[in-house]
Design a protein around this motif. Sequence first.
Motif, PDB file in Angstrom:
ATOM      1  N   LEU A  33      38.546  42.442  43.977  1.00 16.88           N
ATOM      2  CA  LEU A  33      39.972  42.547  44.275  1.00 16.88           C
ATOM      3  C   LEU A  33      40.542  43.679  43.438  1.00 16.88           C
ATOM      4  O   LEU A  33      40.552  43.612  42.207  1.00 16.88           O
ATOM      5  CB  LEU A  33      40.692  41.235  43.955  1.00 16.88           C
ATOM      6  CG  LEU A  33      40.147  39.989  44.675  1.00 16.88           C
ATOM      7  CD1 LEU A  33      40.882  38.746  44.207  1.00 16.88           C
ATOM      8  CD2 LEU A  33      40.256  40.147  46.181  1.00 16.88           C
ATOM      9  N   THR A  34      40.953  44.739  44.090  1.00 14.21           N
ATOM     10  CA  THR A  34      41.510  45.895  43.389  1.00 14.21           C
ATOM     11  C   THR A  34      42.994  46.002  43.706  1.00 14.21           C
ATOM     12  O   THR A  34      43.425  45.808  44.860  1.00 14.21           O
ATOM     13  CB  THR A  34      40.783  47.179  43.812  1.00 14.21           C
ATOM     14  OG1 THR A  34      40.898  47.346  45.216  1.00 14.21           O
ATOM     15  CG2 THR A  34      39.306  47.120  43.421  1.00 14.21           C
ATOM     16  N   HIS A  35      43.757  46.316  42.683  1.00 12.04           N
ATOM     17  CA  HIS A  35      45.211  46.474  42.843  1.00 12.04           C
ATOM     18  C   HIS A  35      45.807  45.251  43.551  1.00 12.04           C
ATOM     19  O   HIS A  35      46.461  45.350  44.592  1.00 12.04           O
ATOM     20  CB  HIS A  35      45.534  47.754  43.606  1.00 12.04           C
ATOM     21  CG  HIS A  35      44.913  48.975  43.004  1.00 12.04           C
ATOM     22  ND1 HIS A  35      45.302  49.476  41.785  1.00 12.04           N
ATOM     23  CD2 HIS A  35      43.921  49.789  43.441  1.00 12.04           C
ATOM     24  CE1 HIS A  35      44.589  50.546  41.511  1.00 12.04           C
ATOM     25  NE2 HIS A  35      43.742  50.752  42.489  1.00 12.04           N
ATOM     26  N   VAL A  36      45.509  44.096  42.982  1.00  8.55           N
ATOM     27  CA  VAL A  36      45.929  42.845  43.623  1.00  8.55           C
ATOM     28  C   VAL A  36      47.442  42.718  43.647  1.00  8.55           C
ATOM     29  O   VAL A  36      48.155  43.295  42.819  1.00  8.55           O
ATOM     30  CB  VAL A  36      45.306  41.640  42.875  1.00  8.55           C
ATOM     31  CG1 VAL A  36      43.809  41.627  43.042  1.00  8.55           C
ATOM     32  CG2 VAL A  36      45.703  41.651  41.410  1.00  8.55           C
ATOM     33  N   GLN A  37      47.930  41.966  44.638  1.00  9.52           N
ATOM     34  CA  GLN A  37      49.353  41.694  44.810  1.00  9.52           C
ATOM     35  C   GLN A  37      49.593  40.186  44.683  1.00  9.52           C
ATOM     36  O   GLN A  37      48.660  39.379  44.714  1.00  9.52           O
ATOM     37  CB  GLN A  37      49.831  42.199  46.170  1.00  9.52           C
ATOM     38  CG  GLN A  37      49.570  43.677  46.418  1.00  9.52           C
ATOM     39  CD  GLN A  37      50.282  44.566  45.415  1.00  9.52           C
ATOM     40  OE1 GLN A  37      51.455  44.335  45.107  1.00  9.52           O
ATOM     41  NE2 GLN A  37      49.584  45.572  44.907  1.00  9.52           N
ATOM     42  N   THR A  38      50.856  39.834  44.561  1.00 13.37           N
ATOM     43  CA  THR A  38      51.184  38.411  44.373  1.00 13.37           C
ATOM     44  C   THR A  38      50.772  37.566  45.560  1.00 13.37           C
ATOM     45  O   THR A  38      50.418  36.389  45.405  1.00 13.37           O
ATOM     46  CB  THR A  38      52.689  38.251  44.127  1.00 13.37           C
ATOM     47  OG1 THR A  38      53.412  38.869  45.204  1.00 13.37           O
ATOM     48  CG2 THR A  38      53.094  38.895  42.818  1.00 13.37           C
ATOM     49  N   ASN A  39      50.796  38.140  46.754  1.00 14.64           N
ATOM     50  CA  ASN A  39      50.406  37.352  47.922  1.00 14.64           C
ATOM     51  C   ASN A  39      48.901  37.111  47.995  1.00 14.64           C
ATOM     52  O   ASN A  39      48.413  36.471  48.919  1.00 14.64           O
ATOM     53  CB  ASN A  39      50.889  38.030  49.213  1.00 14.64           C
ATOM     54  CG  ASN A  39      50.317  39.433  49.370  1.00 14.64           C
ATOM     55  OD1 ASN A  39      49.555  39.905  48.531  1.00 14.64           O
ATOM     56  ND2 ASN A  39      50.736  40.097  50.430  1.00 14.64           N
ATOM     57  N   GLN A  40      48.172  37.630  47.023  1.00 12.80           N
ATOM     58  CA  GLN A  40      46.733  37.384  46.983  1.00 12.80           C
ATOM     59  C   GLN A  40      46.373  36.230  46.060  1.00 12.80           C
ATOM     60  O   GLN A  40      45.189  35.938  45.892  1.00 12.80           O
ATOM     61  CB  GLN A  40      45.987  38.654  46.535  1.00 12.80           C
ATOM     62  CG  GLN A  40      46.062  39.788  47.547  1.00 12.80           C
ATOM     63  CD  GLN A  40      45.383  41.041  47.043  1.00 12.80           C
ATOM     64  OE1 GLN A  40      46.009  41.881  46.401  1.00 12.80           O
ATOM     65  NE2 GLN A  40      44.092  41.154  47.347  1.00 12.80           N
ATOM     66  N   GLY A  41      47.322  35.617  45.436  1.00 15.89           N
ATOM     67  CA  GLY A  41      47.048  34.468  44.589  1.00 15.89           C
ATOM     68  C   GLY A  41      46.873  33.213  45.431  1.00 15.89           C
ATOM     69  O   GLY A  41      47.505  33.047  46.475  1.00 15.89           O
ATOM     70  N   GLY A  42      46.030  32.291  44.968  1.00 16.67           N
ATOM     71  CA  GLY A  42      45.838  31.047  45.692  1.00 16.67           C
ATOM     72  C   GLY A  42      44.418  30.535  45.570  1.00 16.67           C
ATOM     73  O   GLY A  42      43.695  30.828  44.612  1.00 16.67           O
ATOM     74  N   ASN A  43      44.023  29.740  46.566  1.00 21.64           N
ATOM     75  CA  ASN A  43      42.739  29.048  46.560  1.00 21.64           C
ATOM     76  C   ASN A  43      41.697  29.881  47.311  1.00 21.64           C
ATOM     77  O   ASN A  43      41.852  30.180  48.494  1.00 21.64           O
ATOM     78  CB  ASN A  43      42.903  27.675  47.225  1.00 21.64           C
ATOM     79  CG  ASN A  43      41.704  26.782  46.986  1.00 21.64           C
ATOM     80  OD1 ASN A  43      40.604  27.256  46.824  1.00 21.64           O
ATOM     81  ND2 ASN A  43      41.942  25.481  46.981  1.00 21.64           N
ATOM     82  N   TYR A  44      40.605  30.224  46.605  1.00 22.20           N
ATOM     83  CA  TYR A  44      39.502  30.980  47.196  1.00 22.20           C
ATOM     84  C   TYR A  44      38.281  30.058  47.273  1.00 22.20           C
ATOM     85  O   TYR A  44      37.875  29.455  46.274  1.00 22.20           O
ATOM     86  CB  TYR A  44      39.159  32.210  46.356  1.00 22.20           C
ATOM     87  CG  TYR A  44      40.177  33.316  46.464  1.00 22.20           C
ATOM     88  CD1 TYR A  44      39.961  34.412  47.285  1.00 22.20           C
ATOM     89  CD2 TYR A  44      41.360  33.260  45.734  1.00 22.20           C
ATOM     90  CE1 TYR A  44      40.899  35.431  47.382  1.00 22.20           C
ATOM     91  CE2 TYR A  44      42.300  34.273  45.822  1.00 22.20           C
ATOM     92  CZ  TYR A  44      42.066  35.354  46.644  1.00 22.20           C
ATOM     93  OH  TYR A  44      43.003  36.361  46.736  1.00 22.20           O
TER      94      TYR A  44
END
Length: 700
Positions: free
Chosen positions: A280-291
């Motif tokens: 994950l490069t240059h992650v954004q807030t909408n990328q947070g959560g359950n993986y």
Amino acid sequence: MTWPDEFGRLSAVFLPILLRFTFQGADCKLLVSHAGPMLVNALAGSNVTLAVTFGGAVDPAVTWCMAGLPVVTWAINSGAPPDIAENRKKVLRIEADGSLSFVSVPLGYTSNYTIEMTKPGVGRSVTNFTLKIFDVIQNVTLRAQSGPAQEGAHRFSLQYSILQGVVERQIWFFSGMEIQSNSHYFVEERSLVILNPTRSDTGRYTVLLTNPFSSVTTGINITVLYGPDKPILEARPARPFYVTGDSLSVSCQADGFPPPTAEWVFDSQTVVSLHGVLNLTHVQTNQGGNYTCTLINGETRKKRQQFTILHIYEKPSGNPMCSLQSVNNVDLQYHCRWAGGTPQAQLSFPALSNTSSGAGNLSLTFTASHNLDGKTVMCMADQPVEQNNCSITSGSPRMFLPAVGTTVDSTGKIVVTINCTSEASPQAVVSWSKGSEAVPSMPPYQISRDTTQLEIRDYNVSNFLLQIYTCTCRNPLGSQRREIQLRGPSISDSSLFTNHNGTIVTLTWEVPPTSIVTGFDIQVKGPDRLSRNRTGTQTRGDSNGFHTILPKPGPARSANIFNLNPKVTYMFRVIPKARMTGGLPSEVHRIGPGDGLSGSAIAGIAAGIPCSLLFLVLLGGFIYLCVYLNKNKSRSTRYPVSRAVEKAVTTPTETPPHNLLTGGLQSPPDYNRLQQTPSERSVALPAFLPPPPVRVATTV
């Protein structure tokens, strides 16, 4: 007891036994026995004999059976030939003593053999043999019999096959250790069975095949498929939370073979990963959560799942970006951008303005001036999570050299390409002119989209010449211009190199930067290259002028010429061409021996050499004689006059000069020249010069 008595008693005991064995054929029953081993091993194609001996009867009848079936019958010493099965006559022979021989025995004669001898009135005797025919074991292959081995399967087997040979014994090994039959392994015909294989059964399996005449070992590497085990998820760098714009990786791994592949799912969508690693490069807030990670064994199709939660907060993505643009080719516009972030980064150009700033995006426009030429301006980006910066340097167009290239298009037109590129910031705009007029972007001209390249197309090279093209590179800070006058095909420099024996030459050349050249003709003047006549001797032909021997394309700058005669002279040159139009030739390069001297000159040199040598010898002898006489004169010996003979001695008024050394002493005589030692002189020489003589009167 005396010795004769003892001998008599022993004779009485052993003599009947000896006579019994000696004459047992005369009064005992028929007996046939082995004259060799009962088990006979033979190599296919060899000769072998099942040897027997018999006794107790004369000329008995013999019957040989193979696997219970008669194959040979005969009566020993009978005049009739043996009765041999028709299909076995080429192989079987019976010997005079009843032994059975095999000629070039084939593999199919492996069997149990029985010999039966009978004699009416005497009886019947039988004995057995076992004959095993072997061939050399060749081309052994080992493979898995029932597909790949899997952990947890019921069984797995390995089987060998051979192209040729008979195997008497098979021995199986695992990692160099012999396998013994047990609850995990057992050996079947031509195969090894592994029960309930596990990953520890991965390794190299080897089988040793032997017979009395050969042995072969072959092996195979077996990998037991297993897994995946329980997935392990790990984030790097390990942090309780991440800021937008950060780069991180989350790995999903578990033991298994083949290595399991990972599938990542986030927000019900599949996320691309590399070897189980989610980058994950240059992650954004909408990328947070359950993986969620699912590991899959590609061979067994078994799956295991595990999940993790990522907490991501905001920060500006990437780094600030600075750029410089031209506005109407008059003003300079400085631009700084750093998108994203909460809050957005505050951007400013302190060197340009102390009051102007912007959030996430900033542009400042200034009138171009000389003090901005070459000046580096920094954009400061201030954000609560991170401070960063970028810079841009403005510059006027630099001096440059136009590049000219020549090709021929598919229609046969000459295409001249002129490139004018100057280093500048902002990027310079290029304009083209011919003489005092602007060059239009229409046939025969074509200007590239970025205006840095001009193409001119025409069939006739003369239409390119005597025209001066000007390219001007300009931005708000200044301009640079260069004039280009195209030249016809020409050569600016050339050279020639030969190999050590003079049979190959390499011709190199250069062309002027603005010359229009589409090809070259390599020309030679001189004898033809070596050839042979019918008698086998080398011959050569003469050429009165230059002729082309090799064409070369426009980009070429060298050529190799082979098969030259090193004993003759050649001249080479290069003719530049623009399609069919030739230019001035290059410098003529000559190789080979010189033109030589005339016959009279050679005769004069030949006559002059002995005379010169004789003159030098005479001159050297004269010089040596002069030196020798001079040394003898200066080193003559003077002795004192006896006073007993003369009453008075009168010295001359003039004293002869003395030959002195640097220290005032007379040089000693050269004894080496005189071939004498000091002890061989009749009179001793004075050690010093006497004082000048004076007149002396003596009264007796």
